[in-house]
Design an enzyme around this catalytic site. Structure first.
Site, mmCIF file in Angstrom:
data_model
loop_
_atom_site.group_PDB
_atom_site.id
_atom_site.type_symbol
_atom_site.label_atom_id
_atom_site.label_comp_id
_atom_site.label_asym_id
_atom_site.label_seq_id
_atom_site.Cartn_x
_atom_site.Cartn_y
_atom_site.Cartn_z
ATOM 1 N N GLN A 125 -27.092 48.363 -77.958
ATOM 2 C CA GLN A 125 -28.492 48.755 -77.798
ATOM 3 C C GLN A 125 -28.650 50.073 -77.042
ATOM 4 O O GLN A 125 -29.586 50.831 -77.289
ATOM 5 C CB GLN A 125 -29.258 47.648 -77.067
ATOM 6 C CG GLN A 125 -30.758 47.674 -77.271
ATOM 7 C CD GLN A 125 -31.178 47.164 -78.645
ATOM 8 O OE1 GLN A 125 -30.626 46.192 -79.150
ATOM 9 N NE2 GLN A 125 -32.154 47.808 -79.258
ATOM 10 N N LYS A 140 -30.249 43.389 -73.406
ATOM 11 C CA LYS A 140 -30.326 42.300 -74.386
ATOM 12 C C LYS A 140 -30.327 40.980 -73.639
ATOM 13 O O LYS A 140 -29.895 40.908 -72.477
ATOM 14 C CB LYS A 140 -29.133 42.350 -75.344
ATOM 15 C CG LYS A 140 -29.418 41.760 -76.709
ATOM 16 C CD LYS A 140 -30.237 42.681 -77.590
ATOM 17 C CE LYS A 140 -30.442 42.091 -78.985
ATOM 18 N NZ LYS A 140 -31.129 43.010 -79.897
ATOM 19 N N ASP A 180 -35.513 38.685 -81.491
ATOM 20 C CA ASP A 180 -34.255 38.867 -82.210
ATOM 21 C C ASP A 180 -34.076 37.596 -83.034
ATOM 22 O O ASP A 180 -35.066 36.919 -83.326
ATOM 23 C CB ASP A 180 -33.098 39.110 -81.222
ATOM 24 C CG ASP A 180 -31.839 39.632 -81.914
ATOM 25 O OD1 ASP A 180 -30.942 38.824 -82.169
ATOM 26 O OD2 ASP A 180 -31.771 40.843 -82.215
ATOM 27 N N ASN A 255 -36.715 37.878 -91.225
ATOM 28 C CA ASN A 255 -37.654 38.994 -91.177
ATOM 29 C C ASN A 255 -37.016 40.308 -91.635
ATOM 30 O O ASN A 255 -37.582 41.039 -92.459
ATOM 31 C CB ASN A 255 -38.177 39.136 -89.741
ATOM 32 C CG ASN A 255 -39.283 40.158 -89.631
ATOM 33 O OD1 ASN A 255 -40.360 39.963 -90.153
ATOM 34 N ND2 ASN A 255 -39.003 41.255 -88.941
#
Length: 460
Positions: A125, A140, A180, A255
């Site tokens: 990230q 995270k 997430d 998604n």
């Protein structure tokens, strides 16, 4: 060999040895964290040319500092199920690097979540957020809680307990979590409500991925999938290829996968397969996206139910079999390490031309090398799937200004960001001797911005 070549060769040898030493020290310190070490290895090896040309990064211990999280938070999450039984899960938040801004990264609720996975996600990230050009650091978090087969009330009670432990470590200018795997707008809503109660204040910017009614952003739901397709389209155009007329396989059906398929179809692709953890479907006529949305967004059903409406499609019980289906473009959007070396060889044998990562680290290092060695166009996740966090940063900006932008404005900004990430990654790959290698280019471009910020801020 002239003097300059000799000096460069010597500098590269020193940088290469430095990287090996740093990696071995990290390996020794984190011996059982395989996912984290995999992510570290893939990134640090590509930084040798940068370190050779800019030895100040070595002298300042940038890598050593970058590989150690600023904070690792672990906590107990007790909650009560519908039968009145107390359950206990483990929660994590890794605040990895804040050189560019507040920690930013999702929360993952899945049985596989452990310290190694959260650290690998947080480490990746850092670079992903840097590439977006937005003022956000890397972090995270998550839990080994499994939302599947849980009632709404059980999920609410778990999310409230989770936030009761986490809230003291986050804030709009400190650490801004998002969703997430296993964390959708529902879970974000429950956590936001608990945060608001505990803080006694409406701080919209503390979480992203919120509902539109209370500070969310239009286009956030679509952002990761759309962004992946925007990035891959730039890569294809540079190589006289296009989504239009291509056969595409997309793993997953959540998604990211749904909106990857949506945009790829809009660009003229024929998407023939998608999957969930139980298996995959193959519809040679092209996936009916409305059916997938009905199953996954409305009914929370398994992908095998697709056959109820489309009996001519095929269902394969092993989800990994999706990569045996011939395609021009493979877009892994499910989970880490779903494509290993053997799977990569199968894709190569079936004529794949391009691979774009929608998930985080879905390809092993051996698989990536197989693609690169065979001149397959490869878009690494930290660059190609950065659209989600990019729009999360745009949501933060809207919250800060107490504004709400139109879908068209957010989508236009997303397209610009993904094009810029592609261009910067390509430029970095060219500047440091690996032209066209987006893996190296993304790592280098992401690293240098963070490294320069760390240098400017001193040893902290």
């Amino acid at each position: 060999m002239n003097t300059i070549e000799t000096t460069l060769r010597s500098d590269e040898q020193a940088a290469n040895q430095y990287v090996k030493n740093v990696y071995h020290a990290t390996e020794k310190r984190n011996p059982h964290e395989t996912e984290f070490l995999q992510a570290v290895k893939e990134i640090v090896d590509s930084l040798v040319p940068v370190l050779a040309h800019q030895p100040q990064y070595m002298e300042s211990g940038i890598l050593e500092r970058l590989l150690e999280p600023e904070k690792v938070i672990s906590f107990r999450i007790p909650w009560v199920d519908d039968q009145g039984k107390v359950q206990v899960n483990r929660g994590y938040r890794v605040q990895f690097n804040s050189a560019l801004g507040p920690y930013k990264g999702g929360l993952r609720f899945h049985p596989s979540v452990n310290a190694s996975i959260v650290k690998f996600l947080g480490f990746e990230q850092i670079f992903k957020n840097s590439l977006t050009g937005q003022p956000i650091g890397g972090g995270k978090g998550g839990s080994d809680f499994d939302p599947k087969a849980k009632s709404d009330m059980e999920i609410m009670r778990f999310c409230q307990s989770f936030m009761t432990e986490l809230y003291q470590h986050i804030g709009p200018d400190t650490d801004v979590p998002a969703g997430d795997v296993g964390v959708s707008a529902r879970e974000i809503g429950y956590m936001f409500g608990q945060y608001k109660k505990l803080r006694g204040a409406f701080e919209a910017g503390v979480l992203t991925g919120k509902g539109l009614e209370y500070g969310g952003s239009l286009a956030r739901k679509e952002a990761t999938g759309y962004g992946l397709v925007y990035f891959v389209q730039e890569m294809l155009k540079d190589n006289a290829l296009d989504f239009n007329g291509s056969t595409v396989v997309v793993s997953g059906s959540g998604n990211v996968s749904i909106y990857t398929m949506d945009k790829a179809m809009e660009f003229g692709a024929r998407v023939v397969a998608c999957s969930d953890s139980d298996g995959c479907i193959y519809d040679e006529n092209g996936i009916d996206l409305d059916t997938v949305k009905e199953l996954k967004e409305t009914g929370n059903e398994r992908i095998s139910a697709y056959l109820d409406k489309h009996p001519n499609a095929q269902y394969l019980e092993d989800c990994s079999q999706i990569w045996s289906i011939p395609c021009d473009i493979a877009l892994p959007c499910a989970t880490q390490n779903e494509i290993d070396e053997e799977t990569a060889k199968t894709l190569l044998a079936n004529g794949v031309k391009a691979v774009g990562e929608g998930a985080n680290m879905p390809s092993t290092n051996e698989a990536i090398n197989a693609f690169l060695d065979n001149d397959i166009l490869f878009a690494p996740g930290k660059a190609a799937n950065a659209g989600g966090v990019a729009v999360s940063a745009l949501e933060m900006a809207q919250n800060s200004g107490k504004l709400m932008w139109s879908f068209e404005k957010v989508d236009a900004r997303l397209q610009d960001i993904m094009k810029t990430i592609y261009q910067n990654s390509m430029q970095a790959s060219s500047d440091y001797g690996t032209p066209g290698n987006l893996v190296a280019g993304a790592n280098i471009a992401g690293f240098m911005k963070v490294a320069d910020a760390m240098m400017a801020q001193g040893v902290i």
